[in-house]
Design an enzyme around this catalytic site. Structure first.
Site, PDB file in Angstrom:
ATOM      1  N   HIS A 130     -10.688  -1.183   5.480  1.00  0.00           N
ATOM      2  CA  HIS A 130      -9.742  -0.787   7.099  1.00  0.00           C
ATOM      3  C   HIS A 130     -10.999   0.812   6.781  1.00  0.00           C
ATOM      4  O   HIS A 130     -10.609   1.426   8.269  1.00  0.00           O
ATOM      5  CB  HIS A 130      -8.464  -0.963   7.382  1.00  0.00           C
ATOM      6  CG  HIS A 130      -7.922   0.261   5.802  1.00  0.00           C
ATOM      7  ND1 HIS A 130      -8.295   0.580   4.030  1.00  0.00           N
ATOM      8  CD2 HIS A 130      -7.259   1.334   6.138  1.00  0.00           C
ATOM      9  CE1 HIS A 130      -7.325   0.913   3.739  1.00  0.00           C
ATOM     10  NE2 HIS A 130      -6.908   2.051   5.009  1.00  0.00           N
ATOM     11  N   ASP A 131     -11.171   1.806   5.846  1.00  0.00           N
ATOM     12  CA  ASP A 131     -12.027   2.730   6.213  1.00  0.00           C
ATOM     13  C   ASP A 131     -13.727   2.452   5.970  1.00  0.00           C
ATOM     14  O   ASP A 131     -14.295   3.873   6.398  1.00  0.00           O
ATOM     15  CB  ASP A 131     -11.938   3.191   4.315  1.00  0.00           C
ATOM     16  CG  ASP A 131     -10.052   3.823   4.549  1.00  0.00           C
ATOM     17  OD1 ASP A 131      -9.957   4.186   3.451  1.00  0.00           O
ATOM     18  OD2 ASP A 131      -9.323   4.279   5.424  1.00  0.00           O
ATOM     19  N   ASP A 181       0.948  -0.775   0.109  1.00  0.00           N
ATOM     20  CA  ASP A 181      -0.262  -0.576   0.081  1.00  0.00           C
ATOM     21  C   ASP A 181       0.609   1.559   0.114  1.00  0.00           C
ATOM     22  O   ASP A 181       1.551   1.373   0.200  1.00  0.00           O
ATOM     23  CB  ASP A 181      -0.954   0.217   1.661  1.00  0.00           C
ATOM     24  CG  ASP A 181      -1.686   0.748   1.323  1.00  0.00           C
ATOM     25  OD1 ASP A 181      -3.103   0.721   1.821  1.00  0.00           O
ATOM     26  OD2 ASP A 181      -1.791   1.674   0.706  1.00  0.00           O
ATOM     27  N   ASP A 239      -2.497   4.852  -2.808  1.00  0.00           N
ATOM     28  CA  ASP A 239      -3.421   5.400  -1.909  1.00  0.00           C
ATOM     29  C   ASP A 239      -3.936   7.088  -2.583  1.00  0.00           C
ATOM     30  O   ASP A 239      -3.661   8.018  -2.842  1.00  0.00           O
ATOM     31  CB  ASP A 239      -3.077   5.429  -1.130  1.00  0.00           C
ATOM     32  CG  ASP A 239      -3.349   6.162   0.405  1.00  0.00           C
ATOM     33  OD1 ASP A 239      -4.779   5.110   1.005  1.00  0.00           O
ATOM     34  OD2 ASP A 239      -3.219   7.747   0.418  1.00  0.00           O
ATOM     35  N   GLU A 282      -6.806   3.870  -5.542  1.00  0.00           N
ATOM     36  CA  GLU A 282      -7.979   3.924  -4.522  1.00  0.00           C
ATOM     37  C   GLU A 282      -8.158   5.165  -5.825  1.00  0.00           C
ATOM     38  O   GLU A 282      -7.624   6.482  -4.954  1.00  0.00           O
ATOM     39  CB  GLU A 282      -7.453   4.253  -3.911  1.00  0.00           C
ATOM     40  CG  GLU A 282      -8.294   4.176  -2.299  1.00  0.00           C
ATOM     41  CD  GLU A 282      -8.433   5.241  -1.085  1.00  0.00           C
ATOM     42  OE1 GLU A 282      -7.345   5.977  -1.089  1.00  0.00           O
ATOM     43  OE2 GLU A 282      -9.209   5.335   0.126  1.00  0.00           O
TER      44      GLU A 282
HETATM   45  O1  TEU Z   1      -8.105   7.074   1.693  1.00  0.00           O
HETATM   46  C1  TEU Z   1      -9.137   8.049   0.792  1.00  0.00           C
HETATM   47  C2  TEU Z   1     -10.230   8.397   1.027  1.00  0.00           C
HETATM   48  O2  TEU Z   1     -10.329   8.614   2.220  1.00  0.00           O
HETATM   49  C3  TEU Z   1     -10.448   8.848  -0.569  1.00  0.00           C
HETATM   50  O3  TEU Z   1      -9.245   9.261  -0.634  1.00  0.00           O
HETATM   51  C4  TEU Z   1     -11.400   7.773  -0.918  1.00  0.00           C
HETATM   52  O4  TEU Z   1     -11.767   7.743  -1.917  1.00  0.00           O
HETATM   53  C5  TEU Z   1     -12.630   7.168   0.048  1.00  0.00           C
HETATM   54  O5  TEU Z   1     -13.140   8.422   0.040  1.00  0.00           O
HETATM   55  C6  TEU Z   1     -12.446   6.313   1.430  1.00  0.00           C
HETATM   56  O6  TEU Z   1     -13.801   6.099   1.771  1.00  0.00           O
HETATM   57  C7  TEU Z   1      -6.858   6.594   1.793  1.00  0.00           C
HETATM   58  C8  TEU Z   1      -6.871   5.256   3.388  1.00  0.00           C
HETATM   59  O7  TEU Z   1      -7.464   4.144   2.855  1.00  0.00           O
HETATM   60  C9  TEU Z   1      -6.956   6.103   4.306  1.00  0.00           C
HETATM   61  O8  TEU Z   1      -7.429   4.946   5.335  1.00  0.00           O
HETATM   62  C10 TEU Z   1      -6.158   7.406   4.757  1.00  0.00           C
HETATM   63  O9  TEU Z   1      -6.494   7.355   5.863  1.00  0.00           O
HETATM   64  C11 TEU Z   1      -6.138   7.896   3.641  1.00  0.00           C
HETATM   65  O10 TEU Z   1      -6.227   7.932   2.281  1.00  0.00           O
HETATM   66  C12 TEU Z   1      -5.325   9.139   3.844  1.00  0.00           C
HETATM   67  O11 TEU Z   1      -3.481   8.654   3.219  1.00  0.00           O
END
Ligand code: TEU
Ligand code: CA
Length: 549
Positions: free
Chosen positions: A316-317, A100, A201, A252
């Site tokens: 994880h989000d 990642d 990311d 992502e």
């Molecule tokens: O998440 C990115 C993020 O929050 C949004 O850009 C994403 O497209 C979507 O809306 C998430 O629901 C990544 C990681 O997965 C997250 O854990 C980190 O906190 C974030 O980037 C910052 O690095």
């Protein structure tokens, strides 16, 4: 459907949030040695690739997504030797490892940023986004994902720096070729070590808006994404990095849509292999079958013969799928299996987030002090700071808090679910006594064995990967019925996302003397099929995969 056959299109990816996976030294955090210890378990599912959340050096403000050293290993996770051993052990088991990588920002304690902020004429000043503006009057009204403003004022140099996420995560300036060159060097370093995949990311944010002026709606973060230059960076990244390795990338991509999505994964454009969109996880708060089907129909049509999608319903989000999108009460097992059938039979690469394969449910903590996520804590403080009732704010934030899916993996009914001998960094879900790996392995009807069978199917049946997709269930509010067809093989997937039974007529089932064969189902026996009308009576949360010629 998914173009020419190639190994990465046949992947089944297991996401390991290592800090919540397995702790081997009793500090309450999972670690890389814990992942090594559990590789046989992951392999037993039939997993082909493992996605490991960030483990590089970090002050850990955002659980590793604030990197202060791209070449080192966060001591909490382990050391260089642990990483090398993990990589070797993954490969020894015939699996691949996806790293990642956080390209949009670093930690505010990264040496690059410490240099950049030291003075306006420091050679690394332009490695980040600095703008003039009087104190207490940010350059624009843009908010960040984690704060009311994406600008932080630096007294020493009387300028603001931009952070799309936390204050501790300053955005890199990707318009600077020195930054891009350094990031490509870092990616090649890890790929040269033998990494097989990259999860990129927050990719949509790399290119910044051309105009630094107020947005009409400061709460619409869209203006930080999909800006001009983004695809130039990705095509350059492909030339400088991806094209030189036999590997897989997944971007992502916030606000990816069927319109802009193909631009990232169209094989002709040489950018990414696959992507995550968030039209479900971000924009569909609870299960809405007609909406979900429309999303899948438009994405399947948009990527038809052009590119490969990814499918997930939690990570994880995002809150655990059986709680958010299934039924984590009476039909927890059936609905967990139904959601798995969906993710693994739609056209695209399926992702398994640790614990979903045993039907782990979302967790709710009693007080804001129990929540560790910076996004949750910042939002709570922001809302309470506006004068809202703290208890009401907590209740409103709990269902979609990112910590819901970050509670420790439940291995057994031992204390702390067998995750740690110490005090876990975040609370274990109290239902671990009945929902855990040990229990799942002992129960032939568990969610675990269904996942294993589902993943095994993919290895035996190319139709699951390369078959044409056709939804034949229109806007039915609960039933989802679609074909996957490859050469003379036709699968019909039937899902009844409801607590009541449902009946659906499949024209392809009419006639014949024995009806379609059941490839896999989440009930012990085949549902009733009336061969005269082709109608199938599905039981609550029943999922079936049929094969008919
Ligand atoms: O998440 C990115 C993020 O929050 C949004 O850009 C994403 O497209 C979507 O809306 C998430 O629901 C990544 C990681 O997965 C997250 O854990 C980190 O906190 C974030 O980037 C910052 O690095
Ligand atoms: Ca540990």
């Amino acid at each position: 459907m998914l173009g020419k056959p190639v190994w990465w299109k046949e992947s089944v990816v297991y996401q390991v949030y290592w800090r919540s996976f397995y702790d081997t030294n009793g500090d309450g955090y999972g670690d890389l040695r814990g992942v090594i210890r559990k590789l046989d378990y992951i392999r037993s599912l039939g997993i082909t690739m493992m996605w490991l959340n960030p483990f590089n050096e970090s002050p850990d403000k955002d659980n590793g997504y604030d990197i202060s050293g791209y070449y080192g290993i966060m001591p909490k996770a382990g050391d260089e030797a642990d990483f090398e051993e993990l990589l070797a052990e993954v490969h020894k088991r015939g699996m691949k490892l996806m790293m990642d990588v956080v390209l949009n920002h670093t930690s505010n304690l990264h040496p690059w940023f410490l240099e950049s902020k030291s003075s306006k004429d420091n050679p690394k000043r332009d490695w980040y986004i600095w703008k003039d503006g009087p104190a207490h009057q940010p350059p624009t009204n843009w908010r960040s994902y984690f704060n009311p403003s994406c600008w932080e004022y630096d007294e020493a140099t009387s300028q603001y720096y931009m952070h799309s996420f936390a204050v501790e995560q300053p955005d890199l300036n990707w318009a600077n070729p020195e930054v891009r060159g350094e990031m490509y060097r870092m990616l090649r370093y890890w790929l040269d070590k033998g990494i097989d995949g990259l999860r990129l990311d927050a990719l949509a944010l790399l290119a910044k808006p051309e105009q630094y002026r107020d947005a009409e709606d400061p709460h619409d973060i869209r203006y930080l994404t999909h800006n001009p230059g983004l695809h130039d960076y990705l095509q350059e990244m492909n030339r400088e990095v991806f094209s030189r390795y036999d590997m897989m990338t997944v971007g992502e991509i916030a606000y990816a849509t069927p319109e802009n999505g193909p631009l990232f994964v169209d094989e002709e454009r040489s950018e990414l292999h696959t992507l995550f969109h968030f039209e479900v996880a971000d924009e569909m708060p609870e299960w809405d079958m007609p909406r979900y089907k429309r999303i899948q129909r438009t994405w399947a049509a948009a990527l038809q013969d052009r590119g490969v999608n990814s499918h997930f319903l939690n990570n994880h989000d995002h809150a655990r799928q059986v709680t958010r999108y299934g039924n984590d009460g009476k039909y927890r097992v059936e609905s967990a299996k139904l959601l798995a059938t969906l993710i693994h039979t739609l056209p695209g690469i399926p992702y398994v987030y640790q614990g979903e394969e045993i039907g782990m449910t979302g967790v709710r903590y009693d007080s804001i002090g129990d929540y560790q996520d910076i996004a949750m804590r910042n939002r709570y403080a922001e809302e309470v700071g506006l004068g809202k009732d703290p208890a009401a704010v907590l209740r409103s934030l709990q269902p979609l808090s990112r910590d819901n899916s970050r509670s420790p993996m439940q291995w057994s009914d031992a204390p702390q679910a067998g995750f740690t001998e110490g005090e876990p960094w975040i609370g274990v879900n109290p239902n671990y006594r009945s929902i855990n790996v040990e229990q799942a392995l002992a129960d032939p009807d568990s969610v675990y064995y269904y996942y294993r069978d589902l993943i095994e199917l993919r290895k035996q049946h190319p139709v699951m990967v390369y078959g044409e997709f056709e939804d034949i269930s229109g806007d039915d509010p609960h039933l989802y019925v679609y074909h996957r067809t490859l050469d003379d093989v036709r699968w019909t997937v039937m899902l009844n996302h409801a607590e009541e039974s449902g009946t659906f007529s499949v024209p392809a089932f009419i006639g014949g003397d024995s009806g379609p064969g059941l490839v896999l189902g989440n009930y012990k026996d085949k549902p009733n099929i009336d061969l005269k009308s082709g109608s199938v009576e599905l039981r609550p949360y029943e999922a079936c995969i049929f094969e008919s010629d």
